[in-house]
Design an enzyme around this catalytic site. Structure first.
Site, PDB file in Angstrom:
ATOM      1  N   ASP A 135     -10.381   2.028  -3.542  1.00  0.00           N
ATOM      2  CA  ASP A 135     -10.885   1.852  -2.186  1.00  0.00           C
ATOM      3  C   ASP A 135     -12.410   1.862  -2.150  1.00  0.00           C
ATOM      4  O   ASP A 135     -13.013   1.480  -1.145  1.00  0.00           O
ATOM      5  CB  ASP A 135     -10.352   2.963  -1.272  1.00  0.00           C
ATOM      6  CG  ASP A 135      -8.973   2.647  -0.725  1.00  0.00           C
ATOM      7  OD1 ASP A 135      -8.504   1.508  -0.908  1.00  0.00           O
ATOM      8  OD2 ASP A 135      -8.363   3.536  -0.109  1.00  0.00           O
ATOM      9  N   ASP A 139       0.836  -1.206   0.000  1.00  0.00           N
ATOM     10  CA  ASP A 139       0.000   0.000   0.000  1.00  0.00           C
ATOM     11  C   ASP A 139       0.872   1.258   0.000  1.00  0.00           C
ATOM     12  O   ASP A 139       2.052   1.217   0.363  1.00  0.00           O
ATOM     13  CB  ASP A 139      -0.920  -0.016   1.220  1.00  0.00           C
ATOM     14  CG  ASP A 139      -2.272   0.623   0.942  1.00  0.00           C
ATOM     15  OD1 ASP A 139      -2.392   1.377  -0.043  1.00  0.00           O
ATOM     16  OD2 ASP A 139      -3.225   0.360   1.701  1.00  0.00           O
TER      17      ASP A 139
END
EC number: 3.2.1.22
Length: 728
Positions: free
Chosen positions: A545, A475
């Site tokens: 997301d 990430d």
């Protein structure tokens, strides 16, 4: 030979069965663009250059007032001597002058492809390359333009290399990778734009006089703009018309722009964003630019996408995963956030195994004092209060359940509240005397520093060397600020943005080559760094997301212009959706997620018995048809409407899947038939649900009826298999 040089015409012809790209040498000096498009059997200069005595033009040859660099269709700009359009490079010398005179010196044609040191690139399978060497004799600087033609694809790549053979240092203020002048401007510019949780929105606008551009100066390619642009004929549709597409294999700051100039030509330029870049080249040093993928289609945007999908799957992602099926995963993030315990994780994993899930992924919260997003990034030691027996023990328990184990990292970040920052505060990007701007109370590590790179390589290797971790989610949740450090001299501080990306690539290359069978998933708050540069190391990306099914149908549709579904992580999440609060049916969430790289991100221990049964059925169905979805051909059938209705098709030699999402329900909906367009015309297909038979030709042209749908956010899926019944 796919690349030839005609010494009589001074013409290079790069040619395969699909495309021709033609370059000329004018006056023995200047590299001109002559043609790019559908493959030509041969070329004899029918589209000859036009030379006109134009007012206000400057002339490098005084006696030839019809010859001006500012009107010549070029393959690289010139600097300070008459080409006033957007540049592809700029060099400043020690005296502060910014003029160069690069002219043709020699060329090389060879089989294969040279590696780009420190950078990702498309592999060299079935390539032939052309290097054109230009030289500024006064300063002894060379610029090498390299073209790599892929013999079995409608694709070539282009990059540039600058070599300082002079006695003094020079400064590259702009180091572009591609420039090409099209002799027309009656085209549309197509880009993919958006934001965090709203990525990959298609934007199409007619070219207009002046400069139109997209760019990122955030330190990454960004969710705001994909490093891609295409030029399309005004009449081009999904299935017909010409498209000239360009995609930058780079993960940092970029610019992609088109200038429509005074005489109607269109200059396309792509490269590292110059406002945040400079590079000092000492004597004997060279600088390599990233490459641009150049893609041509004469069958609309769908064929453009097929070209990208094929070349990226075959020549870009790591070899180990080119043909390897991706596992169905369960990710703990939206189920647990930071609330983790070994007992609850094992409980979820036991149920996941019974449902048929193949990969259990432990997301954020397992390390340091990480109980929220304000601390501990950089402290990659397991939290004993949450996992008293450690990661290896948990991974072993997952393996005993016949599942793979995955782990989340955010390696590039550091929390101010962390042992790492307290020990090495200088490791964060910073400018002396200036406040450190935080995002989610975290800072960015300075990946230009070798000691930081080595630290991250050692941390990751320490976990992966155990052989217990099968998957890593990498990430990156904020952009770069205070881009400076105290180790580089003042005249090299503007190198830091690019040095950061090179450091990232070194880490990724080292770790993925050491552990080639570990599946890495790229993530940057979803699609914040979804670009070909990252895909060279990580064969899939967490697409957004935003996991809401309606939003995802549009986001995944947009990304499909460039990437095949197997590269797009897509999860079934809970309702109300955590990003937009919408309630969508479980079947809808399933079909949208199954149209990508399938997984789940919800607390399965809190699902109803009915939902668990349906999840089991989804998993079983996906496993049976995984080969079709992950490695079949993908076609967009209907673009998203204002209400969100859209449709797409998966197809291989034996079966096909058509997915239709209605979005928002409407009254008095017109009768609609979806035409599959790409099925085998001479075959008979059987519907797996109704058992009815249809010819490929009727599904392609007459289409299949979309029944009346009452209710929002519904999905209808049609699955057909070829039969042995004769089509007569």
């Amino acid at each position: 030979m796919p690349i030839t040089f005609d010494s009589q015409q001074n013409i290079f012809h790069l040619k395969n069965d699909y495309i021709s790209y033609i370059i000329g040498i004018e006056k023995g000096k200047y590299i001109t663009h002559r043609y790019f498009g559908k493959s030509l059997t041969s070329y004899h200069g029918s589209n000859e250059l036009q030379f006109i005595d134009r007012g206000f033009a400057t002339n490098p040859i005084p006696d030839e007032r019809t010859f001006s660099l500012n009107a010549l269709p070029l393959e690289t700009s010139t600097q300070g001597n008459g080409d006033h359009r957007i540049p592809n490079y700029q060099i400043r010398n020690q005296e502060g002058f910014t003029i160069t005179d690069f002219t043709y010196k020699e060329h090389r044609i060879y089989e294969g492809k040279r590696e780009l040191e420190g950078l990702p690139y498309l592999r060299k399978d079935n390539t032939t390359s052309l290097e054109i060497v230009l030289e500024d004799e006064r300063q002894t600087i060379q610029m090498i333009l390299t073209y790599n033609l892929y013999e079995n694809d409608a694709v070539l790549t282009r990059n540039a290399r600058f070599i300082n053979s002079g006695n003094q240092a020079i400064f590259l203020e702009n180091a572009g990778s591609l420039l090409v002048d099209f002799p027309r401007w009656d085209l549309d510019m197509v880009t993919l734009n958006g934001s965090h949780t709203n990525e990959a929105n298609l934007h199409r606008q007619p070219l207009h006089p002046g400069i139109q551009k997209i760019e990122s100066s955030r330190g990454t390619s960004s969710p705001q703009h994909q490093p891609f642009l295409a030029l399309a004929n005004r009449e081009t549709t999904e299935f017909s018309g010409e498209v000239f597409a360009f995609h930058f294999v780079y993960s940092g700051n970029f610019v992609a722009q088109v200038e429509v100039e005074q005489y109607g030509s269109s200059r396309v330029q792509i490269g590292i964003q110059p406002d945040t870049f400079e590079w000092k080249l000492d004597s004997g040093q060279n600088f390599q630019t990233p490459e641009v993928v150049i893609n041509y289609s004469d069958q609309g945007f769908n064929q453009m996408s097929q070209n990208f999908h094929k070349i990226y799957q075959k020549n870009l992602i790591p070899h180990s995963f080119t043909d390897k099926a991706r596992p169905i995963l369960l990710n703990t993030w939206e189920a647990n956030y930071f609330d983790l315990s070994e007992e609850s994780l094992v409980q979820q994993a036991e149920l996941a195994s019974k449902l048929g899930i193949e990969l259990f992924v432990l997301d954020d919260g397992w390390f340091g004092e990480r109980n929220d997003d304000t601390s501990s990034l950089g402290d990659w030691q397991v939290n004993p209060a949450k996992l008293p027996n450690g990661i290896a023990h948990l991974a072993e328990k997952i393996h005993q359940l016949n599942m793979q184990f995955g782990l989340w990292f955010e390696p590039e970040m550091v929390s101010k509240n962390s042992d790492l920052f307290r020990k090495h505060p200088d490791w964060a990007l910073q400018v002396p005397g200036y406040h450190l701007t935080e995002g989610r109370q975290q800072l960015v590590l300075d990946l230009s520093r070798v000691e930081v790179q080595n630290y991250l390589i050692d941390v990751l290797s320490g976990y992966l060397a155990t052989g217990k971790i099968d998957y890593v989610k990498w990430d990156m949740n904020r952009h770069l600020t205070e881009v400076g450090n105290q180790t580089l001299p003042s005249d090299q501080q503007k190198e830091l943005y690019h040095r950061y990306v090179l450091g990232l690539y070194r880490i990724l290359k080292t770790v993925t080559e050491r552990y080639p069978y570990v599946l890495f998933e790229n993530c940057s708050s979803g699609g914040g760094r979804f670009d070909p540069g990252m895909m060279a190391y990580m064969p899939q990306t967490w697409t957004s997301d935003n996991s809401d099914a309606l939003c995802r149908s549009v986001i995944q549709y947009g990304y499909s212009y460039l990437y095949p579904p197997v590269m797009m992580g897509a999860h079934v999440s809970d309702i109300p959706n955590h990003q937009v609060g919408r309630n969508t049916p479980l079947d809808t969430r399933g079909w949208i997620a199954m149209s990508g790289n399938f997984g789940f991100e919800l607390d399965i221990t809190k699902q109803t018995t009915e939902n668990l049964q349906r999840i089991t059925e989804q998993i079983s169905w996906y496993k049976e048809h995984r080969e079709l979805i992950q490695f079949g051909d993908f076609y967009r059938i209907q673009a998203p409407s204002e209400t969100g209705a859209t449709a797409w098709l998966f197809k291989n030699q034996e079966e096909a899947l058509l997915v239709y999402s209605n979005g928002l329900a409407r009254p008095a909906v017109p009768v609609q038939y979806l035409q599959t367009k790409f099925l085998d015309e001479n075959a008979i297909y059987q519907d797996s649900t109704t058992k009815k038979y249809y010819s490929g030709s009727e599904l392609n042209h007459a289409g299949i009826l979309v029944p009346r749908i009452k209710g929002d956010f519904e999905v209808i899926a049609y699955h057909w298999k070829k039969t042995e019944i004769s089509n007569k």
